[in-house]
Design an enzyme around this catalytic site. Structure first.
Site, mmCIF file in Angstrom:
data_model
loop_
_atom_site.group_PDB
_atom_site.id
_atom_site.type_symbol
_atom_site.label_atom_id
_atom_site.label_comp_id
_atom_site.label_asym_id
_atom_site.label_seq_id
_atom_site.Cartn_x
_atom_site.Cartn_y
_atom_site.Cartn_z
ATOM 1 N N ASP A 103 116.711 -113.805 -23.320
ATOM 2 C CA ASP A 103 117.111 -113.935 -24.713
ATOM 3 C C ASP A 103 115.956 -113.612 -25.654
ATOM 4 O O ASP A 103 114.799 -113.890 -25.361
ATOM 5 C CB ASP A 103 117.597 -115.367 -24.962
ATOM 6 N N GLU A 124 117.582 -108.756 -23.991
ATOM 7 C CA GLU A 124 118.264 -108.688 -25.276
ATOM 8 C C GLU A 124 117.222 -108.230 -26.292
ATOM 9 O O GLU A 124 116.526 -109.032 -26.907
ATOM 10 C CB GLU A 124 118.832 -110.054 -25.674
#
Length: 896
Positions: A413, A466
């Site tokens: 993330d 990401e």
């Protein structure tokens, strides 16, 4: 106290124990060799008496040498005594205790060296709480890294949370504290009590603890995660040998806490991992997804963070069960053929005081300078990636979920926030790197280190980034100066595409570039196309509610949007609830609106996404060349006025080509001309406007032959029915491929009986002009009327004329056709219609050689009659009985 005992006491160290400031209690507690035998020291606050009981049964009463609870005794023995304590407390309870300070260190010098260098990839097997047996004694080894603490103790129910009772020893200069405590069992709760400079004392959750209490409780729980009997060996073995860049990946993103909730009230209304596994697996298999991606299942204090503010990086959240429950979940998914990707958050951590924040009284895991260690947007702390032990903590953690829980992938993330020092910050809020730039060099080194190790130890598991910026070479190998990730989330595509789809179709022609721009960089990285949870929260609207138009048009727009996503190069990810067009935004506090599946429009959207997934998995052209520019070819990308695009996807083995055509306006076309890649035949195999998906069945029911008319920069074209706000997909077969297939089908005639069995159809005898029916043991002779004969001669004239001009045929010659079994013999026996430049003049056949759009209706009627064997011009006989058994007529035998 007698003089012999008094003279051997180390009073400064005793004082350090009493005041809870000793960082190496093994030097004073336990036994030590003296001239008189063995001195045994113990510290039991609140005890009224303590006895030393030797293994041979002999007892020695210990003397209270410090009123705080320090006891001592000299045992006059030459050999090291084996003993235990019998302790009586002020409340009258009695306890037998094996001395925890009689055990040698478990963590070795090699362990400490590797950890200090940031290269101990299984450090989670050393730090944390680990049940084990040492010298026949069962207990738990506790170990924690806290280099700046004055003293660290283990506290829990087993010692009434008193930090004086179990101080840990510092191992050299490694900063690691360790203690083996006999008698502590699995399931016991514990924390570390740290005393820091200034005398402040506080409790911390174990950073390496593998299990934690359910919030709002914050203690760690002793747990053994090595007892699960895994049954997914076959899955793991197959995974090792796969190149996932060439495999299908249709990922279903899931928040376990709100995917489906049990029928109970309260904040803790969650299904256990074991309960949800079969329900989720059944759904995923039915829908055709290949993987699930779980939003963070690591322990976190706040439900509303969705797991992205992690406290226990090595702990499975207690919301859904125990570590063994989660292992069952993973094992179950693998046995059902479903891959599992875990969201992982190394970018930041919350400031909760029981977590990593200011862990040992200093900024141990984070940067001290808030310009480097604080996220102003999220209110969280940033890791100090340049500290080897911190980097080791994170790298080992990513490997931990793969090696201990068999995760098939890690999705990292907020990578962009790690790459840029000024991410989310204003001028003056960040510190430049040593070269004056905004790149976080320590984070870059961490990525390269992690991804290098991950590829060696991951056994086929993948790691995704990401990353929302244009940082180059994210998925290129570290050896080529890339970051080394396997995949990158394509956030650019997501932002552009959603902005395009939210635009009223009347104005989409002004945003054609947002639709097509992603194809200019689609092959620069290994991408995953994502429509994730972030796109359906905080006022952004659900996917169907983003779409413009009335109720029906919203569904049409969503169908063409999902179709374009599936056709676009890149792996796929869709967030839960969006596959049946949930209108409400997602909320972590309630279940998905499954009742919408009772509504026809939502049920048909659900069917559509299921069909898309299965279509995707069935066609290698859609996944085997996701990162290969040779697998993609534009047909038309510039028709902004119609908001129509078309392109080709081709499989890696070149055996499959698919033609996609998209119409992003609500205008329907009955005869839309598109270029095609070659002369050949094109068959529609998928259409988003199919009635079963909620459309109006504006489909292309028959195969299309290309026309020798240049269009879209191609030499050939065809006219198709193009539905409004729709996608249609054609399989492609060139004339050369068709001819080759027919040549391979050509077989010398054997016996009638053999041919019927092998081909399940009648056989044409080109030399005798007879027709054999399955019901007749003998040939049935037929007479051909003069009218039919004349018509056949006219058609042969066309064939001979075309052959004279060397026009490429899309069927074999009449002689070959006579010995080849086909589905519609009359149709297949026709010669190819000649091109406009070479068509013969003055014949009826010539006028039909190239079918114009205006003549499509006539050709449709002709084909319909042929398929029903009722075309008058091909009637073999006027006799009604003979017509029932006549199936095939060979043109050449008719002529003769």
């Amino acid at each position: 106290m007698d003089d012999a005992l008094y003279n051997v006491m180390n009073w400064p160290e005793i004082e350090a124990i009493v005041y809870s400031e000793h960082d190496n209690p093994h030097t004073i507690l336990g036994y030590s060799k003296i001239e008189e035998g063995y001195l045994i020291n113990a510290f039991f606050p609140t005890a009224t008496s303590v006895e030393v009981v030797l293994n041979d049964g002999k007892k020695y009463t210990m003397e209270l040498t410090d009123e705080a609870g320090f006891y001592s005794v000299i045992v006059p023995r030459k050999n090291k005594p084996e003993y235990k304590y019998v302790v009586t407390y002020g409340n009258g309870t009695e306890q037998e205790v094996i001395d925890p300070y009689n055990f040698k260190p478990v963590i070795t010098a090699k362990d400490m060296e590797m950890f200090s260098n940031g290269m101990h990839y299984t450090v989670y097997e050393k730090l944390g709480a680990h049940p084990m047996t040492i010298n026949g004694v069962e207990g738990v080894l506790f170990a924690v890294w806290a280099p700046n603490a004055l003293r660290v103790s283990v506290v829990g129910d087993f010692n009434v949370w008193d930090g004086r009772r179990h101080p840990m020893r510092r191992l050299s200069d490694s900063g690691i504290f360790e203690l083996f405590i006999p008698g502590v069992k699995e399931g016991e709760v514990y924390k570390y009590e740290l005393k820091v400079k200034g005398g402040l004392t506080f409790l911390k959750t174990d950073p390496y603890g593998c299990r934690a209490e359910l919030r709002p409780a914050t203690a760690s729980i002793v747990c053994n995660i090595n007892n699960h009997e895994w049954k997914d060996d076959k899955w793991l073995q197959e995974r090792k040998h796969k190149d996932m860049t060439k495999e299908p990946m249709s990922i279903y993103e899931v928040h376990l806490g709100s995917w489906r909730k049990p029928d109970i009230e309260g904040d803790n209304a969650f299904y256990n991992f074991r309960e949800i596994a079969p329900m989720l697996a059944e759904y995923v298999l039915d829908m055709g997804y290949t993987h699930i991606e779980l939003m963070p299942i690591m322990e976190h204090p706040l439900d509303a963070s969705w797991g992205y503010q992690v406290i226990g990086y090595y702990s499975v959240t207690a919301r859904f069960g125990t570590p063994d429950d989660f292992m069952y979940f993973m094992d179950y998914m693998h046995q059902k053929g479903i891959g599992v990707i875990l969201d992982w958050v190394p970018a930041h951590f919350p400031r909760d005081t029981h977590g990593l924040s200011n862990f040992d009284g200093t900024c141990l895991y984070e940067h001290k300078d808030p310009r480097q260690g604080y996220h102003p947007h999220w209110g969280t702390l940033i890791y100090n990636y340049g500290r080897p032990q911190v980097a080791n903590f994170l790298i080992a953690n990513a490997l931990f979920w793969v090696e201990k829980y068999h995760a098939d992938g890690i999705r990292m993330d907020a990578v962009a926030s790690m790459l840029y020092l000024d991410y989310g910050k204003e001028d003056g809020e960040w510190v430049a790197n040593s070269y004056g730039g905004n790149e976080n060099l320590d984070a870059i080194a961490l990525f390269k280190h992690l991804n290098t190790v991950f590829k060696k130890r991951g056994k086929g598991a993948v790691i995704m980034a990401e990353e929302s910026t244009a940082w180059p070479m994210v998925t290129k190998p570290v050896e080529e100066d890339g970051l080394g990730f396997d995949f990158k989330w394509n956030m650019g595509w997501m932002n552009d595409f959603l902005d395009y789809m939210k635009t009223d179709p009347l104005f989409r022609k002004g945003k054609q570039g947002e639709l097509t721009f992603s194809l200019s960089y689609a092959f620069s990285e290994n991408y995953v196309l994502v429509l994730s949870h972030d796109e359906v929260v905080h006022g952004k609207g659900s996917m169907v509610n983003k779409m413009p138009g009335d109720y029906n048009q919203k569904f049409e727009n969503l169908r063409v949007a999902y179709g374009f996503m599936m056709a676009h190069p890149g792996k796929k990810l869709l967030f839960m609830g969006q596959d049946f067009a949930q209108f409400s935004e997602w909320s972590e506090t309630k279940s998905l609106e499954w009742n919408l599946l009772d509504v026809e429009e939502h049920r048909k959207m659900h069917d559509y996404v299921r069909a898309l997934n299965k279509f995707y998995r069935a066609h290698p052209a859609l996944y085997s060349t996701d990162s290969d520019v040779d697998g993609f070819d534009w047909i038309s990308s510039l028709d902004a006025d119609h908001s129509v695009i078309s392109f080709i996807r081709e499989s890696a083995d070149k055996k499959e080509k698919l033609l996609f055509v998209f119409n992003f306006t609500p205008v329907a076309y009955d005869a839309f001309k598109i270029g095609v890649p070659f002369e050949g035949k094109f068959k529609e195999i998928f259409n988003s406007d199919d009635e079963k998906f909620g459309g109006e069945s504006r489909v292309n029911s028959r195969s299309k032959k290309s026309q020798d008319i240049a269009w879209d920069g191609r030499e050939n074209s065809m006219e198709i029915v193009l539905p409004p706000l729709g996608m249609t997909v054609f399989s492609c077969k060139s004339a050369a491929e068709i001819a080759k297939e027919k040549a391979q089908e050509k077989q010398p005639a054997r016996s009638t009986q053999h041919s019927r069995r092998a081909r399940s159809s009648k056989v044409v005898n080109s030399e005798k002009a007879t027709v054999k029916a399955e019901a007749e043991p003998e040939p049935v002779k037929t007479e051909v009327t003069a009218e039919v004969t004349k018509e056949m001669q006219q058609k042969e004239a066309v064939v001979e004329n075309v052959q004279a001009e060397n026009v490429v045929q899309d069927t074999v010659s009449a002689e070959s056709a006579a010995s080849t079994v086909v589905e519609s013999p009359i149709k297949k026996a026709r010669p190819k219609k000649p091109s406009a430049s070479k068509r013969p003049r003055g014949t009826k056949a010539a006028s039909k050689a190239a079918v114009k759009p205006s003549e499509q209706k006539e050709e449709v009627e002709e084909e319909k009659k042929v398929s029903q064997n009722t075309v008058e011009e091909f009637t073999v006989t006027k006799d009604a009985e003979a017509s029932k058994v006549a199936d095939v007529i060979d043109l050449k035998s008719v002529r003769k």
